[in-house]
Scaffold this active site. Structure first.
Site, PDB file in Angstrom:
ATOM      1  N   PHE A 535      55.284  56.737  32.667  1.00  0.00           N
ATOM      2  CA  PHE A 535      56.673  56.857  33.146  1.00  0.00           C
ATOM      3  C   PHE A 535      57.541  57.127  31.920  1.00  0.00           C
ATOM      4  CE2 PHE A 535      54.760  54.279  36.494  1.00  0.00           C
ATOM      5  CZ  PHE A 535      55.222  54.914  37.633  1.00  0.00           C
ATOM      6  N   PHE A 540      57.395  53.443  29.563  1.00  0.00           N
ATOM      7  CA  PHE A 540      56.138  52.675  29.649  1.00  0.00           C
ATOM      8  C   PHE A 540      55.064  53.458  30.411  1.00  0.00           C
ATOM      9  CE2 PHE A 540      57.861  51.553  33.806  1.00  0.00           C
ATOM     10  CZ  PHE A 540      56.735  51.365  34.612  1.00  0.00           C
ATOM     11  N   GLU A 542      51.773  52.761  33.049  1.00  0.00           N
ATOM     12  CA  GLU A 542      51.134  51.768  33.925  1.00  0.00           C
ATOM     13  C   GLU A 542      49.620  51.991  33.905  1.00  0.00           C
ATOM     14  OE1 GLU A 542      51.753  52.569  38.071  1.00  0.00           O
ATOM     15  OE2 GLU A 542      50.739  50.740  38.718  1.00  0.00           O
ATOM     16  N   ILE A 543      48.873  50.933  33.614  1.00  0.00           N
ATOM     17  CA  ILE A 543      47.408  51.027  33.699  1.00  0.00           C
ATOM     18  C   ILE A 543      47.024  50.629  35.114  1.00  0.00           C
ATOM     19  CG2 ILE A 543      45.230  50.040  32.909  1.00  0.00           C
ATOM     20  CD1 ILE A 543      46.506  49.743  30.161  1.00  0.00           C
ATOM     21  N   VAL A 544      46.347  51.550  35.789  1.00  0.00           N
ATOM     22  CA  VAL A 544      46.063  51.309  37.203  1.00  0.00           C
ATOM     23  C   VAL A 544      44.651  50.723  37.372  1.00  0.00           C
ATOM     24  CG1 VAL A 544      46.033  52.371  39.495  1.00  0.00           C
ATOM     25  CG2 VAL A 544      47.587  53.232  37.751  1.00  0.00           C
ATOM     26  N   CYS A 546      40.873  50.010  35.160  1.00  0.00           N
ATOM     27  CA  CYS A 546      40.199  50.042  33.855  1.00  0.00           C
ATOM     28  C   CYS A 546      38.794  49.480  34.086  1.00  0.00           C
ATOM     29  CB  CYS A 546      41.000  49.164  32.888  1.00  0.00           C
ATOM     30  SG  CYS A 546      40.116  48.753  31.395  1.00  0.00           S
ATOM     31  N   LEU A 578      51.937  48.479  30.729  1.00  0.00           N
ATOM     32  CA  LEU A 578      52.028  47.398  31.719  1.00  0.00           C
ATOM     33  C   LEU A 578      50.844  47.522  32.658  1.00  0.00           C
ATOM     34  CD1 LEU A 578      55.790  47.506  32.797  1.00  0.00           C
ATOM     35  CD2 LEU A 578      54.667  45.621  31.589  1.00  0.00           C
ATOM     36  N   ILE A 609      56.277  50.655  38.988  1.00  0.00           N
ATOM     37  CA  ILE A 609      54.879  50.219  38.914  1.00  0.00           C
ATOM     38  C   ILE A 609      54.416  49.729  40.289  1.00  0.00           C
ATOM     39  CG2 ILE A 609      55.549  47.881  38.182  1.00  0.00           C
ATOM     40  CD1 ILE A 609      53.151  47.861  36.319  1.00  0.00           C
ATOM     41  N   TYR A 612      50.703  44.249  42.807  1.00  0.00           N
ATOM     42  CA  TYR A 612      49.553  43.700  43.542  1.00  0.00           C
ATOM     43  C   TYR A 612      49.733  42.188  43.611  1.00  0.00           C
ATOM     44  CZ  TYR A 612      47.545  48.248  42.312  1.00  0.00           C
ATOM     45  OH  TYR A 612      47.332  49.581  42.152  1.00  0.00           O
TER      46      TYR A 612
HETATM   47  N1  ACO Z   1      37.084  38.294  30.693  1.00  0.00           N
HETATM   48  C1  ACO Z   1      37.233  37.848  29.424  1.00  0.00           C
HETATM   49  N2  ACO Z   1      36.858  38.569  28.366  1.00  0.00           N
HETATM   50  C2  ACO Z   1      36.316  39.762  28.567  1.00  0.00           C
HETATM   51  C3  ACO Z   1      36.098  40.279  29.849  1.00  0.00           C
HETATM   52  C4  ACO Z   1      36.515  39.482  30.944  1.00  0.00           C
HETATM   53  N3  ACO Z   1      36.357  39.888  32.186  1.00  0.00           N
HETATM   54  N4  ACO Z   1      35.505  41.501  29.718  1.00  0.00           N
HETATM   55  C5  ACO Z   1      35.353  41.710  28.413  1.00  0.00           C
HETATM   56  N5  ACO Z   1      35.840  40.687  27.748  1.00  0.00           N
HETATM   57  C6  ACO Z   1      35.925  40.502  26.296  1.00  0.00           C
HETATM   58  C7  ACO Z   1      34.622  40.794  25.604  1.00  0.00           C
HETATM   59  O1  ACO Z   1      33.782  39.661  25.562  1.00  0.00           O
HETATM   60  C8  ACO Z   1      35.128  41.191  24.230  1.00  0.00           C
HETATM   61  O2  ACO Z   1      35.488  40.046  23.517  1.00  0.00           O
HETATM   62  P1  ACO Z   1      34.986  39.782  22.011  1.00  0.00           P
HETATM   63  O3  ACO Z   1      35.321  41.033  21.291  1.00  0.00           O
HETATM   64  O4  ACO Z   1      35.744  38.598  21.560  1.00  0.00           O
HETATM   65  O5  ACO Z   1      33.527  39.558  22.130  1.00  0.00           O
HETATM   66  C9  ACO Z   1      36.414  41.921  24.549  1.00  0.00           C
HETATM   67  O6  ACO Z   1      36.833  41.463  25.816  1.00  0.00           O
HETATM   68  C10 ACO Z   1      36.241  43.420  24.594  1.00  0.00           C
HETATM   69  O7  ACO Z   1      34.982  43.774  24.996  1.00  0.00           O
HETATM   70  P2  ACO Z   1      34.522  45.250  25.129  1.00  0.00           P
HETATM   71  O8  ACO Z   1      33.083  45.324  24.931  1.00  0.00           O
HETATM   72  O9  ACO Z   1      35.345  46.099  24.276  1.00  0.00           O
HETATM   73  O10 ACO Z   1      34.916  45.570  26.634  1.00  0.00           O
HETATM   74  P3  ACO Z   1      33.989  46.147  27.774  1.00  0.00           P
HETATM   75  O11 ACO Z   1      33.386  47.424  27.345  1.00  0.00           O
HETATM   76  O12 ACO Z   1      33.106  45.111  28.230  1.00  0.00           O
HETATM   77  O13 ACO Z   1      35.067  46.478  28.898  1.00  0.00           O
HETATM   78  C11 ACO Z   1      36.093  45.720  30.908  1.00  0.00           C
HETATM   79  C12 ACO Z   1      35.900  45.488  29.416  1.00  0.00           C
HETATM   80  C13 ACO Z   1      36.694  47.077  31.135  1.00  0.00           C
HETATM   81  C14 ACO Z   1      37.045  44.650  31.448  1.00  0.00           C
HETATM   82  C15 ACO Z   1      34.715  45.634  31.553  1.00  0.00           C
HETATM   83  O14 ACO Z   1      34.185  44.369  31.320  1.00  0.00           O
HETATM   84  C16 ACO Z   1      34.750  45.876  33.044  1.00  0.00           C
HETATM   85  O15 ACO Z   1      34.632  46.998  33.488  1.00  0.00           O
HETATM   86  N6  ACO Z   1      34.871  44.844  33.838  1.00  0.00           N
HETATM   87  C17 ACO Z   1      34.850  44.957  35.298  1.00  0.00           C
HETATM   88  C18 ACO Z   1      36.041  45.674  35.835  1.00  0.00           C
HETATM   89  C19 ACO Z   1      37.301  44.932  35.573  1.00  0.00           C
HETATM   90  O16 ACO Z   1      37.410  43.740  35.702  1.00  0.00           O
HETATM   91  N7  ACO Z   1      38.331  45.691  35.147  1.00  0.00           N
HETATM   92  C20 ACO Z   1      39.644  45.206  34.926  1.00  0.00           C
HETATM   93  C21 ACO Z   1      40.361  45.050  36.178  1.00  0.00           C
HETATM   94  S1  ACO Z   1      42.102  44.930  36.022  1.00  0.00           S
HETATM   95  C22 ACO Z   1      42.601  46.498  36.008  1.00  0.00           C
HETATM   96  O17 ACO Z   1      41.877  47.383  36.110  1.00  0.00           O
HETATM   97  C23 ACO Z   1      44.064  46.786  35.778  1.00  0.00           C
END
Ligand code: ACO
Length: 809
Positions: A535, A540, A542-544, A546, A578, A609, A612
């Site tokens: 936007f 900002f 918006e991350i939808v 990830c 955000l 944004i 949810y």
């Molecule tokens: N809770 C807490 N910590 C986490 C989580 C979690 N769910 N996932 C990863 N981390 C931590 C990792 O342990 C790491 O910490 P460290 O560096 O201290 O060891 C750090 O975050 C980053 O780790 P990465 O390896 O860079 O991240 P990864 O490749 O695992 O990707 C992601 C993270 C995208 C959240 C992945 O775990 C995933 O796809 N999860 C399922 C989908 C999900 O929950 N997505 C987010 C939903 S919210 C949204 O989309 C707006």
């Protein structure tokens, strides 16, 4: 500039200095012409457009001035004293004559050539009539150096007098007159010329142009290979060199520029006067201390002159291309690109290069310095312009004036030097040792357990085993097959990793043309991504969604994806991310610098944004000067260098102390300096940073301070953008205003506080004014008129404060 330029002199100008100068200065018609030529550019408009022939004239004039000085310094002492007598007060009791005047019959004879008046020759001034002896009796004992200093100042004065006669522009004329009087007074009282007054002392703005340009090279071009980076460094130096020899247009010429606001015009006038007094005139009058334009001025001046100056520079690049050695031509070809980048940063309010706290890493600065020592001086766009530079090397070619004052200290030190508490060679040694230990250890480590995930991911990226692409659908342009396939793959990744989300909803957003996805591609398959919507008007993104596929999680991909998104956003001027994070993902987002504490005002994002219910809103503020994909590596490197420095120090000190027992014995604390050995390893008590200049509050009485605040407040109130802030916001006008703004402030309230004597210090006054602007920016979004008014009025307020010396440099 009615009533003369805004400078006051250390000592008041004496009456009748003009009439006296009519005698002595008038005798120097020929040499005065040189000075007029040397200084003419400012009177004629801009020397940026001065043809080479004219630049040559200026250069010749500067040489002739130096030659004349040398000739005078080499005269027999009797002739030197005769010259001095013309500007020295008669010592006879009760006589008020300020300079010996040649008798009528010798009026046209020149003491700088063969004429050496007798000590008994009488002064032509009817109210004096005393012999020459009476004008020099107090000077016969002074040292040769002091005498040459005075003679140098006299020649400068005569040159200024001639320049003043020739200059057409009234503003410039007045400045010349003031400087002439200043020098006249200094010769009379045998004091060093010092300029004091409301013009302030250089440097006038921080960061200075030199520092900002160095930062720009790092900020924009650090990713280039060393040869390209060196070229851009030379381009930057060439630009600075051009600026330092550039002659600014007089304010009267600029008055015709319709794009200049009243505020800009008055700021320009002040800066022009400063430039004349501290940079331009001292180039041909070296009894005045000279400063380099690029070291004492900052963004404000560059903004006002940039457009015209860069046009001139581009023209010069074209016209002088063939004169450049072939291996330097890249400087010419890269110049437009560099100027464009600098222009963009000049216009951006939040550009990091103009942030005084922004510092390229020490390693970069050192590299630049090392290169600087290795390579030839910067290319000069005009040989003539360079030759006219008042550098010591140029001057010495025509004979270094004996009285020449010591070369000025650099007014602003290189960025790293401000920090330096360790010598450069020590840090360089530590850096070398760290990089060597990395190379030697590599072969020995079979399982690199200590290597951060970030480095592994970056190594994969470098080998192109993984790639990052921003992809999106479009209705107006053809979308290639590869993009569609990746979008389909990403849609599947999101659907698998976010099972709570309806698949149709994911498809809808991933293929929506307003959304984009940063895709992580491995073996041509998307293995992770961030779907986002920028936007730009709200500042900002918006991350939808990830997600990273299950098999690839916790390898660092999620972090690197986010860092790429941050850099991508910063490059597009976005400073906030955000997201509504799922409960399980809050930990991940926290590790990426997000917080539940939302620093953006709700009206900025509400309605934009997607909200949810079961998710948590999180915010991450981006710092424009951080390259996020490099950040971890930089910090790691710095900490390794620090460890190495500590180890080196440890080896040097080699003394193990028994440790403190006082705490066991019940002492709650001890002064740091009493810890044994601490001072030996270089610890020093921390000093409070000293401000560069003493602002008014410390140097004046409360009444004077209140008057200054009153004048600033008055000007601010009258500014065109002040209307939103004149009175308090009422709940009737803006019902939810006080839900968001807890500490309201406005110009009327400030006026009342001022009357009641609340503003005892500058800080209190500045804090209230800052509150007005921050409240406005908090409540309103960046694309609103209110927000723009706050930015503009804030700049105006700072200018006004600076003018009165109430702003820290
Ligand atoms: N809770 C807490 N910590 C986490 C989580 C979690 N769910 N996932 C990863 N981390 C931590 C990792 O342990 C790491 O910490 P460290 O560096 O201290 O060891 C750090 O975050 C980053 O780790 P990465 O390896 O860079 O991240 P990864 O490749 O695992 O990707 C992601 C993270 C995208 C959240 C992945 O775990 C995933 O796809 N999860 C399922 C989908 C999900 O929950 N997505 C987010 C939903 S919210 C949204 O989309 C707006």
């Amino acid at each position: 500039m009615s009533g003369g330029p805004a400078i006051t002199l250390k000592s008041q100008p004496i009456d009748g200095s003009n009439s006296n100068s009519g005698n002595a200065a008038g005798q120097q018609q020929q040499s005065g012409n040189n000075a007029a030529a040397a200084s003419s550019s400012s009177s004629q408009g801009s020397a940026g457009n001065v043809p080479p022939a004219q630049e040559g004239t200026r250069q010749n004039s500067l040489q002739r001035i130096q030659q004349r000085k040398q000739k005078v310094f080499n005269l027999p002492e009797a002739q030197k004293l005769a010259k001095l007598s013309m500007y020295s007060a008669c010592q006879a009791e009760g006589c008020r004559c300020t300079g010996w005047k040649t008798p009528q019959e010798n009026r046209h004879r020149d003491v700088e050539s063969s004429y050496c008046p007798e000590l008994s020759e009488e002064c032509r001034n009817a109210s004096c009539r005393h012999p020459l002896r009476s004008h020099i009796s107090h000077l016969t004992e002074i040292s040769r150096t002091s005498m040459d200093d005075l003679l140098g100042a006299i020649i400068d004065m005569e040159n200024l007098f001639m320049s003043m006669q020739r200059v057409e522009d009234e503003d410039t004329k007045k400045v010349y007159l003031y400087l002439f009087r200043l020098l006249r007074q200094c010769v009379l009282t045998r004091q060093q010329a010092v300029i004091r007054g409301p013009l302030g002392d250089p440097p006038f703005e921080s960061p200075c142009i030199t520092k900002a340009v160095l930062s720009l090279v790092f900020y924009k071009y650090n990713h280039l290979n060393p040869t390209e980076l060196q070229t851009m460094t030379e381009v930057a130096k060439t630009f600075l060199n051009f600026l330092n020899h550039y002659n600014f247009e007089s304010p009267s010429v600029r008055r015709s520029d319709a794009t200049l606001t009243h505020e800009d015009a008055s700021t320009y006038k002040i800066n022009y006067t400063r430039w004349l007094v501290f940079c331009h005139v001292p180039a041909f009058c070296n009894s005045l201390r000279q400063f380099e334009t690029s070291l004492v001025f900052g963004r404000t001046l560059l903004r006002t002159v940039f457009q015209y100056m860069s046009q001139q520079l581009k023209k010069k690049c074209i016209s002088e291309r063939d004169r450049f050695p072939e291996d330097k031509r890249s400087i010419i070809t890269q110049m437009p690109k560099f100027l464009e980048a600098l222009r963009a940063e000049l216009l951006k309010d939040d550009s990091p290069i103009w942030d005084s706290s922004y510092r390229p890493p020490n390693s970069f600065v050192m590299q630049q310095r090392k290169r600087h020592q290795e390579v030839a001086p910067p290319a000069t766009i005009s040989a003539a312009a360079a030759a006219s530079a008042p550098s010591s090397s140029k001057r010495s070619s025509v004979g270094e004036p004996v009285h020449k004052r010591a070369k000025k200290e650099p007014v602003e030190r290189a960025p790293s030097e401000n920090l330096d508490d360790l010598p450069t060679d020590v840090v360089l040694r530590a850096m070398k040792s760290v990089s060597e230990s990395k190379t030697t250890n590599k072969a020995e480590i079979l399982f690199p357990v200590n290597v951060s995930r970030d480095e592994n991911v970056k190594a994969e990226e470098q080998k192109r085993a993984i790639e990052f692409h921003v992809v999106g659908n479009s209705l107006t342009k053809p979308v290639d097959k590869q993009t569609i396939l990746w979008l389909l793959g990403l849609q599947l990744v999101f659907a698998h990793q976010l099972p709570e989300m309806p698949r149709e909803y994911i498809s809808q957003l991933v293929f929506d043309t307003k959304h984009k996805t940063l895709a992580l591609i491995k073996e041509n398959q998307p293995i992770g991504g961030i779907c986002f919507r920028p936007f730009p008007t709200q500042g900002f993104t918006e991350i939808v969604f990830c997600a990273v596929t299950m098999a690839e999680q916790v390898k660092g991909y999620g972090t690197h994806l986010m860092n790429h998104l941050k850099d991508y956003s910063i490059q597009r001027g976005i400073k906030h991310l955000l997201t509504f994070a799922d409960c399980d993902a809050i930990g991940y987002f926290k590790k990426q610098g997000f917080s539940k504490d939302i620093k953006l005002a709700r009206p900025v994002y509400a309605g934009y944004i997607k909200e949810y219910d079961s998710a948590t809103l999180m915010h991450c503020e981006l710092h424009p000067s951080i390259v996020n994909t490099q950040f971890i590596a930089v910090i790691r490197n710095q900490s390794e260098i620090l460890k190495e420095l500590i180890a080196q120090r440890h080896n040097e000190v080699q003394k193990v102390r028994p440790g403190l027992t006082c705490f066991k014995e019940g002492l709650p604390s001890i002064p740091v300096e009493s810890i044994p050995g601490l001072r030996e390893i270089g610890w020093k008590p921390q000093m409070r940073p000293v401000r560069a200049s003493r602002p008014l509050e410390e140097s004046t009485d409360p009444e004077k301070l209140a008057n200054s605040f009153q004048s600033v407040l008055q000007s601010v109130r009258q500014h065109a953008t002040a209307w939103p802030f004149l009175r308090p916001v009422t709940a009737a006008e803006v019902p939810d205003y006080y839900d968001h703004i807890k500490y309201p402030m406005d110009l009327k309230t400030m006026g009342e506080r001022l009357k009641k004597g609340y503003y005892q210090t500058r800080r209190l006054f500045m804090a209230d004014m800052a509150r007005i602007f921050s409240n406005c920016r908090f409540y309103n979004s960046p694309d609103t008129e209110y927000y723009r008014c706050a930015n503009s009025l804030e700049r105006y307020f700072q200018t006004k404060m600076r003018e009165l010396g109430l702003w820290d440099k």
